[in-house]
Design an enzyme around this catalytic site. Sequence first.
Site, PDB file in Angstrom:
ATOM      1  N   ASN A  15     -73.109  70.177  26.548  1.00 24.74           N
ATOM      2  CA  ASN A  15     -75.346  70.047  26.677  1.00 24.74           C
ATOM      3  C   ASN A  15     -75.380  70.747  27.601  1.00 24.74           C
ATOM      4  OD1 ASN A  15     -76.146  69.563  23.648  1.00 24.74           O
ATOM      5  ND2 ASN A  15     -75.050  67.597  24.410  1.00 24.74           N
ATOM      6  N   ASN A 109     -84.287  63.506  25.308  1.00 24.82           N
ATOM      7  CA  ASN A 109     -82.618  63.003  25.409  1.00 24.82           C
ATOM      8  C   ASN A 109     -82.738  63.663  23.116  1.00 24.82           C
ATOM      9  OD1 ASN A 109     -80.554  61.766  24.953  1.00 24.82           O
ATOM     10  ND2 ASN A 109     -80.992  60.478  22.851  1.00 24.82           N
ATOM     11  N   HIS A 111     -79.951  63.955  20.415  1.00 25.36           N
ATOM     12  CA  HIS A 111     -78.950  62.289  19.515  1.00 25.36           C
ATOM     13  C   HIS A 111     -78.098  63.576  18.924  1.00 25.36           C
ATOM     14  CE1 HIS A 111     -77.551  58.863  18.553  1.00 25.36           C
ATOM     15  NE2 HIS A 111     -77.617  59.147  17.249  1.00 25.36           N
ATOM     16  N   ASP A 152     -83.973  55.382  20.992  1.00 26.93           N
ATOM     17  CA  ASP A 152     -83.583  56.936  20.022  1.00 26.93           C
ATOM     18  C   ASP A 152     -85.167  56.560  19.119  1.00 26.93           C
ATOM     19  OD1 ASP A 152     -80.929  58.383  21.048  1.00 26.93           O
ATOM     20  OD2 ASP A 152     -80.277  56.673  19.646  1.00 26.93           O
ATOM     21  N   GLU A 182     -76.912  70.824  18.108  1.00 30.34           N
ATOM     22  CA  GLU A 182     -76.717  70.149  20.416  1.00 30.34           C
ATOM     23  C   GLU A 182     -76.761  71.829  20.658  1.00 30.34           C
ATOM     24  OE1 GLU A 182     -74.662  67.174  20.980  1.00 30.34           O
ATOM     25  OE2 GLU A 182     -74.380  66.934  19.543  1.00 30.34           O
TER      26      GLU A 182
END
Length: 204
Positions: A15, A109, A111, A152, A182
């Site tokens: 990522n 973030n 996930h 999360d 992602e």
Amino acid sequence: MKARVAVFVSGGGTNLQAIIDASLRGDIPSAEIALVCSNKSDAFALDRAKNHGIKAVVCEKLPGEKRMDVESKLLKVVLDEKIDLIVLAGFMMILSENFIKSFPGKIINVHPALIPSFCGKGFYGLKVHEAALEKGVKVTGATVHYVNEIPDGGEIIAQKAVDVLEGDTPEILQKRVMEEAEWILFPRAVEIVSKSIISDKEAK
Ligand code: GAR
């Protein structure tokens, strides 16, 4: 003006690579990847940072240290580097409420599932895809969200669905979620949030 971004990593850093590549293509004009921090000294993500001339710092838990000690090191480097946005890209350490409160609305973030499915404490990395396959869902995906004190649990910024296919293993599904969701979603979210941070700064 560009937002100074720190990317926190723990592992392979695909990522991080997607964000670097998008930045090199000119797709993240509002941000500068100023820093990469890892809580693991052997994270391949550190090599990716160095290969691109990005400052890379290890903030590891040494014998006898607590999570708070690691957070103190992270906090110091982030403040020293005048970071505007912290991007958690496969960062496998839950940040304390205290740390998060130091950067309100400035930590995001990625996930690897469609929150609120397969998320929260214990759901990270391959475990998320194992749980999705065990449940038998036909669609999964990725979510980019703001980080708050609930794992999360922060406001959702972007989501993308990915099909689960016959014969998928956790590894195959993980790869498809990364490639189709992602790596596309996360760089876009970094741009959106950086742009808003800059305009807030300029308005002050
Ligand atoms: C990614 O799939 C990311 O979504 C996940 O870990 C992987 C890191 O890969 N993060 C979590 O599970 C956080 N709860 P990378 O190091 O190659 O980017």
